[in-house]
Design an enzyme around this catalytic site. Structure first.
Site, PDB file in Angstrom:
ATOM      1  N   LYS A  70      -0.095  -4.805  -9.165  1.00 35.27           N
ATOM      2  CA  LYS A  70       1.078  -4.096  -9.703  1.00 35.27           C
ATOM      3  C   LYS A  70       1.206  -4.337 -11.212  1.00 35.27           C
ATOM      4  CE  LYS A  70       5.198  -5.452 -10.042  1.00 35.27           C
ATOM      5  NZ  LYS A  70       6.448  -6.157  -9.824  1.00 35.27           N
ATOM      6  N   ASP A 115       6.465  -1.213  -6.918  1.00 37.47           N
ATOM      7  CA  ASP A 115       7.321  -2.397  -6.776  1.00 37.47           C
ATOM      8  C   ASP A 115       8.292  -2.138  -5.624  1.00 37.47           C
ATOM      9  OD1 ASP A 115       9.201  -0.637  -7.699  1.00 37.47           O
ATOM     10  OD2 ASP A 115       9.932  -1.917  -9.319  1.00 37.47           O
TER      11      ASP A 115
END
Ligand code: SF4
Length: 255
Positions: A120, A138
């Site tokens: 991420k 997220d």
């Protein structure tokens, strides 16, 4: 969602916010990388508070390594997991000096080799610092994609793969910013604010949250009905008390 609905979904988010970007503050890709590492399980606002004075004096990996782990720990102690994060930031800064001439690598693989950098974080840096069409998933993006039916998936990797597949141009570069901001400010975790949502008719989540004034009515009605029920109960108690009184009194008169 159909392809047309996906296009319309992003068209509306884009219309509402034509130039979305991260809310993490930084002045160069190195600071952005550090800020994203610090933001794991913390709010962007809390990271910005800690990094403002830090980034005023530290702009390069070398300056960070020279600054040292203990002062860094003190500087970021208001952020969750600060011990591990301080260790990682010093280690990744040293790795950038040793392996990349203090530059931020431009591939996901190289970024993920840095301490504390997961997929991420790498996606955010590639997207925000270098304009790559990556989809950082997220908690907000994961929730929005599943709730709406835009890109449902059991894991963040599933959702990312679906977004890769379905997000059309010209929305690919900014899609993850729109989804994060939509999740953070409208499609909130506890109570999605459906009544002011620009994609309400495209979203499959049910039941939709009504406006506050409509949510207040049932509770007023409930409290009204609770009040009348209390009154009924009070009357009932009074009546039964009286009747109990009568019934207690009766035996004394009857015999
Ligand atoms: S309608 Fe509600 S659940 Fe659907 S995206 Fe909008 S805020 Fe989220």
């Amino acid at each position: 969602m159909t392809r047309d609905q996906v296009f319309e979904f992003f068209r509306r988010l884009a219309e509402a916010n034509p130039s979305p970007t991260t809310e993490l503050e930084s002045t160069n890709p190195y600071q952005l990388l550090v800020a994203v590492v610090l933001s794991a399980q913390a709010t962007d606002a809390s990271v910005n508070i800690a990094t403002k004075p830090l980034f005023a004096r530290i702009k390069t990996p070398k300056q960070m390594v020279d600054f040292g782990e203990e002062p860094l720990r003190q500087a970021i102690k208001t952020i969750g997991l600060f011990n591990t994060k301080a260790k990682n930031v010093i280690a990744l800064s040293q790795a950038l000096i040793d392996g990349h001439g203090s530059e931020i690598p431009r591939t996901r693989e190289e970024l993920q080799e840095l301490p504390g950098v997961g997929r991420k974080t790498a996606n955010v840096v590639l997207n925000t610092a270098f304009g790559e069409e990556t989809f950082a998933v997220d908690t907000h993006v994961f929730r929005v994609c599943n709730r709406t039916g835009l890109a449902p998936g059991k894991t963040v990797d599933d959702v990312e793969a679906k977004l890769e597949k379905i997000v059309p141009q010209p929305f690919r570069r900014d899609a993850h910013h729109w989804l994060i901001l939509h999740g953070r400010y409208t499609c909130k975790a506890r109570l999605p604010e459906c009544w002011r949502c620009p994609v309400i008719d495209l979203c499959r989540y049910k039941p939709k949250t009504p406006p506050p004034e409509e949510r207040a009515k049932p509770s007023a009605a409930r409290s009204g009905s609770r009040a009348s029920s209390r009154a009924r109960t009070a009357k009932g108690r009074t009546a039964s008390t009286r009747s109990a009184g009568r019934s207690r009194a009766r035996p004394s008169r009857l015999p």
